[in-house]
Scaffold this active site. Structure first.
Site, PDB file in Angstrom:
ATOM      1  N   GLU A  26       0.845  -1.189   0.000  1.00 30.95           N
ATOM      2  CA  GLU A  26       0.000   0.000   0.000  1.00 30.95           C
ATOM      3  C   GLU A  26       0.881   1.240   0.000  1.00 30.95           C
ATOM      4  OE1 GLU A  26      -3.693   1.918   2.638  1.00 30.95           O
ATOM      5  OE2 GLU A  26      -2.702   0.077   3.289  1.00 30.95           O
ATOM      6  N   GLU A 172     -12.517  -2.146   2.845  1.00 31.07           N
ATOM      7  CA  GLU A 172     -13.072  -1.954   4.197  1.00 31.07           C
ATOM      8  C   GLU A 172     -14.192  -0.906   4.220  1.00 31.07           C
ATOM      9  OE1 GLU A 172      -9.923  -1.216   7.002  1.00 31.07           O
ATOM     10  OE2 GLU A 172      -9.135  -3.261   6.828  1.00 31.07           O
ATOM     11  N   TYR A 243      -6.166  -8.649  12.153  1.00 33.27           N
ATOM     12  CA  TYR A 243      -4.831  -8.422  12.691  1.00 33.27           C
ATOM     13  C   TYR A 243      -4.757  -9.019  14.098  1.00 33.27           C
ATOM     14  CZ  TYR A 243      -4.034  -5.427   8.692  1.00 33.27           C
ATOM     15  OH  TYR A 243      -3.890  -4.960   7.401  1.00 33.27           O
ATOM     16  N   GLU A 291      -6.025  -9.121   3.975  1.00 36.53           N
ATOM     17  CA  GLU A 291      -5.175  -8.429   4.935  1.00 36.53           C
ATOM     18  C   GLU A 291      -5.112  -9.272   6.205  1.00 36.53           C
ATOM     19  OE1 GLU A 291      -5.676  -4.260   5.875  1.00 36.53           O
ATOM     20  OE2 GLU A 291      -6.353  -3.803   3.840  1.00 36.53           O
ATOM     21  N   GLN A 352       1.922  -6.061   5.649  1.00 37.69           N
ATOM     22  CA  GLN A 352       2.197  -5.906   4.241  1.00 37.69           C
ATOM     23  C   GLN A 352       3.518  -6.595   3.915  1.00 37.69           C
ATOM     24  OE1 GLN A 352       1.485  -1.879   2.828  1.00 37.69           O
ATOM     25  NE2 GLN A 352      -0.349  -1.721   4.078  1.00 37.69           N
TER      26      GLN A 352
END
Length: 503
Positions: A26, A172, A243, A291, A352
């Site tokens: 990103e 998102e 996450y 992600e 990432q």
């Protein structure tokens, strides 16, 4: 402590889609600028891309990389990244309160992907923009020529189209933090119309619709139901993000988080089945877990930039988690979960790839090195391709805040029939006890140990740095053996192992 596992050649889950080992880049922090791109770096190629980083990426054999965001994409004008670099505008990025000079855009990223041997997975802006910008971007990227946008691509130096197959319909969009956030109905209608327009250009595209940003969203899983009821006939995947955090420094609870991940996947898989049944559809929609990673180490140090007290810096250090040995175990458990859910998870992207919550770190003008989590990602990407085995596991367990009776042994198995290989990825979640594991190899013939890699460390907080790049690194294992149709090995406390059996 003892644990037993049964692996049977005929008891399988699914063929693992190679794209489960995808990644994400990103326009955020130093992921692009001084990450993959640094024209003044001693290893930079003619396009300004760091050669040392490219070599570390090539070694991972990544099938696809998601780009350009992420939260960034929801206010991104893709046209800013084409044409002569000196004519490109500098824009303020509202998502991360930074600025971007757009020296890297679609042309530079595409060439980098070619250099490292990966495919592009592109996201369109459905936050501040919509259908028209998305179809123009698609035309620019994929049309051979003879139209306004494709001819502009040719004028900008790229004669052949890139033929990108996988496209994300925003990012998102369920999140109130997102530029252009929408409720489920509003987003679903826009995504549906955008998907229809993109399919009118090319019906073979793979399109990904936004699912829940995480499993604690107040709209989860109703968001998925509403969005899929509108888009089921025109999309191929629903995206999920998660996450993994351990701010309380409780390793047992941290390493049980993949139980929550598994429930998250199952809930959305069941929602997909519900919508499919309601629509009497023959189509299958899958999950793109585009992600995922450990992310919490850097959150305090990022606060000043994200709150805007430092102005609008270009490519500051943001989200630069320095990963420790404990994170190796977590990443191993997460990837094991994706392998065990390979029937529904067809794409996954570690978030990432460089500098920003990443397996690869760099210094401006200096070194690049492997973070601790590089290794379980590497082993899975290189050796975790084939058919996922449905393993019967009998292991002692413990109770956590996420689930009861979490097995101390976390394991996945992959059969690569073409090359006659069995690969097992194993994590011992116990702090003090070794696990003597015995894996019954039913339906498989013969077997010798082809490779055995072990990761352990006396300090869960141990990290790799530019000065000590291999403080946490794999070493050759010993003691694993195949006899009488069984694989046996000993797993030290808090350890990650990969064992490969040549059949």
């Amino acid at each position: 402590m003892k644990a037993t596992v049964t692996a049977h050649k005929d008891y399988t889950i699914a063929e693992i889609d190679d794209r489960v080992y995808g990644a994400f880049l990103e326009h955020l922090g130093r992921a692009i600028y001084s990450g993959i791109y640094e024209p003044d770096h001693p290893t930079a190629d003619a396009d300004g891309m760091r050669g040392d980083v490219a070599e570390l990426v090539k070694a991972l054999n990544i099938p696809l990389v998601r780009y350009p965001g992420g939260n960034f994409v929801s206010a991104y004008n893709w046209e800013d990244g084409i044409g002569p670099k000196e004519d490109r505008p500098t824009r303020l990025d509202l998502a991360w309160h930074t600025s971007d000079n757009n020296e890297v855009g679609i042309h530079e990223f595409a060439k980098w992907c070619e250099t490292v041997g990966t495919e592009m997975m592109l996201a369109v802006n459905l936050g501040s923009r919509g259908l028209d910008a998305a179809r123009n971007f698609l035309e620019y990227v994929n049309h051979p020529g003879g139209s306004y946008w494709s001819d502009l691509r040719i004028k900008n130096g790229q004669k052949d189209p890139w033929n990108v197959k996988v496209w994300c319909l925003g990012n998102e969009m369920d999140g109130p933090w997102q530029v252009g956030h929408k409720d489920a109905e509003e987003y679903a209608k826009l995504a549906n119309e955008t998907a229809k327009a993109m399919r009118a250009f090319d019906s073979s595209l793979e399109l990904i619709v936004c699912g829940s940003s995480h499993a604690d969203m107040p709209t989860y899983p109703e968001w998925e139901r509403i969005v899929l009821e509108h888009t089921y006939d025109v999309v191929d995947h629903v995206s999920l993000h998660m996450y993994f955090r351990n701010p309380e420094k409780n390793t047992e609870n941290f390493l049980a988080l993949n139980q929550k991940l598994d429930r998250y996947i199952e809930t959305i898989a069941s929602t997909i089945r519900y919508v499919k049944g309601k629509k009497r559809s023959k189509r299958d929609v899958y999950i793109s877990f585009d992600e995922w990673n450990v992310w919490y180490h850097s959150q305090q140090q990022d606060r000043a930039i994200l709150q805007g007290s430092t102005g609008w810096p270009h490519a500051p250090a943001l989200l630069e988690d320095i990963y420790n040995f404990e994170d190796v175990l977590q990443v191993g458990c997460v990837i094991n979960t994706f392998i065990r859910r390979s029937d529904v998870v067809k794409i996954a992207c570690i978030a990432q790839l460089v500098n920003v919550i990443a397996p690869i770190m760099t210094e401006r003008g200096g070194d690049a090195w492997k973070q601790t989590i590089y290794y379980p990602y590497y082993f899975a990407s290189i050796y975790g391709r084939g058919t996922a085995l449905h393993l019967l596991v009998n292991s002692p367990g413990y109770d956590s805040i996420h689930d009861d009776n979490v097995p101390y042994l976390d394991v996945s198995g992959v059969h690569d029939e073409e090359n006659g290989m069995l690969t097992f990825f194993l994590v011992n979640r116990h702090a003090n006890e070794s696990i003597d594991v015995e894996i019954g190899l039913q339906g498989f013939t013969g077997g010798t140990i082809a490779d055995h890699q072990v990761m352990t460390h006396s300090n869960l907080e141990a990290v790799n740095t530019s000065k000590n790049k291999e403080e946490v690194a794999p070493r050759k294992g010993s003691g694993a053996q195949v006899a009488d149709g069984k694989l046996s090995a000993s797993l030290p406390p808090y350890s990650y192992q990969m064992i490969r059996v040549k059949l």
